[in-house]
Design a protein around this motif. Structure first.
Motif, short mmCIF file in Angstrom:
data_model
loop_
_atom_site.label_atom_id
_atom_site.label_comp_id
_atom_site.label_asym_id
_atom_site.label_seq_id
_atom_site.Cartn_x
_atom_site.Cartn_y
_atom_site.Cartn_z
N ASN A 72 36.65 0.30 97.87
CA ASN A 72 35.42 -0.37 97.18
C ASN A 72 35.17 0.58 95.78
N VAL A 73 35.22 2.01 96.00
CA VAL A 73 34.88 2.57 94.75
C VAL A 73 35.82 2.36 93.69
N ALA A 74 37.16 2.35 94.28
CA ALA A 74 38.09 2.18 93.11
C ALA A 74 38.18 0.69 92.39
N SER A 75 37.70 -0.38 93.22
CA SER A 75 37.75 -1.69 92.62
C SER A 75 36.61 -1.84 91.92
N ALA A 76 35.46 -1.12 92.12
CA ALA A 76 34.18 -1.27 91.29
C ALA A 76 34.02 -0.22 90.22
N SER A 77 34.97 0.50 89.86
CA SER A 77 35.07 1.57 88.92
C SER A 77 35.52 0.68 87.62
N SER A 80 27.76 -4.86 83.61
CA SER A 80 27.37 -4.00 84.64
C SER A 80 27.87 -4.37 85.92
N ARG A 81 29.10 -3.89 86.11
CA ARG A 81 29.63 -4.45 87.45
C ARG A 81 29.20 -3.67 88.66
N THR A 82 28.87 -4.41 89.43
CA THR A 82 28.63 -3.87 90.97
C THR A 82 29.30 -4.68 91.87
N ARG A 83 29.89 -5.83 91.65
CA ARG A 83 30.86 -6.21 92.57
C ARG A 83 32.37 -5.74 92.26
N PRO A 84 32.97 -5.67 93.54
CA PRO A 84 34.37 -5.06 93.22
C PRO A 84 35.44 -6.14 92.92
N SER A 85 36.32 -5.53 92.23
CA SER A 85 37.38 -6.81 91.90
C SER A 85 38.93 -6.46 92.49
N TRP A 86 39.41 -7.51 92.97
CA TRP A 86 40.68 -7.21 93.72
C TRP A 86 41.62 -6.67 92.81
N LEU A 87 41.56 -7.06 91.34
CA LEU A 87 42.62 -6.62 90.58
C LEU A 87 42.49 -4.93 90.37
N ARG A 88 41.46 -4.16 90.65
CA ARG A 88 41.46 -2.95 90.72
C ARG A 88 41.44 -2.06 91.92
N VAL A 89 41.58 -2.86 92.94
CA VAL A 89 41.97 -2.09 94.48
C VAL A 89 43.22 -1.46 94.42
N ARG A 141 34.87 -5.36 99.68
CA ARG A 141 34.41 -6.56 98.98
C ARG A 141 32.90 -6.21 98.94
N LEU A 142 32.28 -5.50 99.40
CA LEU A 142 30.89 -5.33 99.58
C LEU A 142 30.40 -4.91 98.05
N ASP A 143 29.34 -5.56 97.75
CA ASP A 143 28.38 -5.03 96.43
C ASP A 143 28.10 -3.59 96.66
N VAL A 144 28.36 -2.72 95.45
CA VAL A 144 28.25 -1.41 95.64
C VAL A 144 26.70 -1.08 95.86
N ARG A 145 25.87 -1.96 95.36
CA ARG A 145 24.57 -1.66 95.81
C ARG A 145 24.05 -1.87 97.14
N ALA A 146 24.75 -2.67 97.70
CA ALA A 146 24.80 -3.11 99.22
C ALA A 146 25.10 -1.72 99.93
N VAL A 147 26.38 -1.24 99.34
CA VAL A 147 26.48 0.02 100.09
C VAL A 147 25.57 1.19 100.05
N ARG A 148 25.11 1.24 99.07
CA ARG A 148 24.01 2.23 98.68
C ARG A 148 22.86 2.04 99.56
N ALA A 149 22.28 0.81 99.67
CA ALA A 149 21.23 0.27 100.53
C ALA A 149 21.43 0.34 101.88
N LEU A 150 22.47 0.14 102.33
CA LEU A 150 22.86 0.25 103.86
C LEU A 150 23.20 1.58 104.38
N ALA A 151 23.47 2.89 103.39
CA ALA A 151 23.23 4.18 103.86
C ALA A 151 22.65 4.63 104.82
N PRO A 152 21.14 4.48 104.49
CA PRO A 152 20.27 5.13 105.61
C PRO A 152 20.31 4.36 106.95
N ILE A 153 20.62 3.00 106.90
CA ILE A 153 20.58 2.25 108.16
C ILE A 153 21.81 2.70 109.08
N VAL A 154 23.12 2.66 108.36
CA VAL A 154 24.21 3.31 108.97
C VAL A 154 24.03 4.73 109.58
#
Length: 392
Positions: free
Chosen positions: A382-387, A24-33, A84-97
């Protein structure tokens, strides 16, 4: 917990129905950027620096181009961090941003805002810098609406009416604040971004039709009521009849068309354009930077810019196809943002769209626009590397 064979980060594992371990990947990988996306945007941005330099070298002596380079460096750093952000962090930060972006728009219409050309869209910062919150709101709205609508979209369930109503409330607040500046161009981009994200999330068609009708009514109101400043109404009316403002926007659009038409196939040469170097086109480094490419680089150079922008938009769509619901909605929103804004900017240079003051993404002078565009690109990265690889 195990090691990811495709990257250098640990991944969480869960047990599938047959007892097998499923990553269950939530961290992006440079190999998939998506490196092509970043290379295309970097090339486009560097061309933009050169065009800004050409448009301002007679007056600013390279200062505007240097500021653009600094903004590019800041934008690239922001994009790398966001990638490089965790996908969960991006979703959690959305309301703050989103909340911070709304506060920025409120500050613009307060005494903190600064008015330029009839639009109160900037906040002046120390050191002669300015911030345009409407550009950052495009980033905030893309991730905010994706967060709201992703859960049911991931289950392939139609959106409930109350969910769509909440999404439009979230979109409507910044649209109203941007119109209050007034900035019709940015408001139209926010509306287009919202319409497509909500439709792609599975909203009932009635909502999309209703919003399009309301949008048409709003455009009519822009012409018929004082919701826009006199300066902006003159811009819209001069699009229909340039003779109404022969010394203002009518003069600008006429000079822009002369510049583009005189470029021919191969252009007059970098730093050699008669209209550009003669200073005949006001705000050429921002609203009308495309005319610099048309005059000095010719049809081939201008077409190259269009192809690069088109490539970035297409890559956003490709990334969206292999992402989960949240990533798909974010990537689609960013692609619509870039596509609509580029179409409007290039269209107003060619005289087929009204002049609304929208910058050309990655190319026009303006730190807020360039940095926001790169942050958005980082989101798509981020979306591409976490997919997961191979997902379609």
């Amino acid at each position: 917990m195990s090691r990811d064979p495709l990257g250098d980060r640990a991944v969480l594992t869960v047990r599938g129905s047959a007892g097998r371990r499923v990553p269950s990947r939530t961290r992006p990988s440079w190999l998939r950027v998506d490196l092509g996306l970043f290379i295309g945007a970097a090339g486009l941005s560097l061309v933009g620096v050169v065009l800004v330099w050409s448009a301002t070298r007679a007056d600013a002596d390279g200062t505007a181009a240097l500021k653009q380079l600094v903004s590019l460096a800041v934008g690239v750093v922001c994009a790398v961090v966001v990638t490089r952000l965790d996908v969960r962090a991006v979703r959690a930060l959305a309301p703050i941003v989103y909340g911070l972006a709304v506060l920025g728009l409120v500050a613009v219409v307060s005494p903190l805002g600064s008015t330029v050309n009839g639009s109160r869209s900037w906040i002046r910062l120390p050191g002669g810098m300015t911030l345009q919150p409407s550009e950052l709101m495009k980033v905030a709205l893309a991730i905010g609406m994706a967060m709201l609508l992703a859960e049911r979209a991931d289950r392939r369930m139609p959106q409930r009416h109350r969910d769509v109503a909440l999404a439009w409330l979230v979109a409507g607040v910044p649209v109203v604040l941007v119109l209050a500046q007034p900035d019709l161009g940015s408001a139209l981009v926010l509306v287009a971004l919202s319409v497509v994200i909500i439709a792609a999330a599975g909203a009932p068609a009635l909502w999309t039709v209703g919003v399009l009708v309301a949008g048409g009514a709003a455009v009519a109101a822009a012409f018929l009521t004082p919701v826009l400043s006199g300066y902006q109404r003159n811009r819209l009316r001069a699009f229909l009849d340039p003779s109404l403002d022969p010394e203002g926007i009518g003069y600008q659009t006429r000079q822009v068309r002369i510049a583009i038409g005189s470029g021919g196939l191969g252009g007059q040469g970098l730093f050699e354009g008669r209209q550009t170097q003669g200073g005949f086109i006001p705000f050429q480094e921002t609203d009308f930077v495309f005319s610099v490419a048309g005059e000095e680089l010719g049809f081939l150079g201008a077409a190259g810019l269009v192809l690069l922008i088109g490539f970035i938009v297409v890559r956003c769509v490709v990334v969206a196809r292999r992402a989960d619901a949240f990533g798909r909605l974010v990537a689609i929103g960013v692609g619509v943002w870039f596509g609509v804004q580029a179409f409007e900017n290039i269209g107003m240079n060619l005289g087929v769209m009204p002049v609304t003051g929208l910058p050309l993404p990655f190319v026009s002078s303006g730190g807020s626009s360039l940095i926001a565009s790169w942050i958005a690109l980082g989101l798509v990265g981020n979306v591409a590397s976490a997919s997961p690889p191979g997902r379609r």
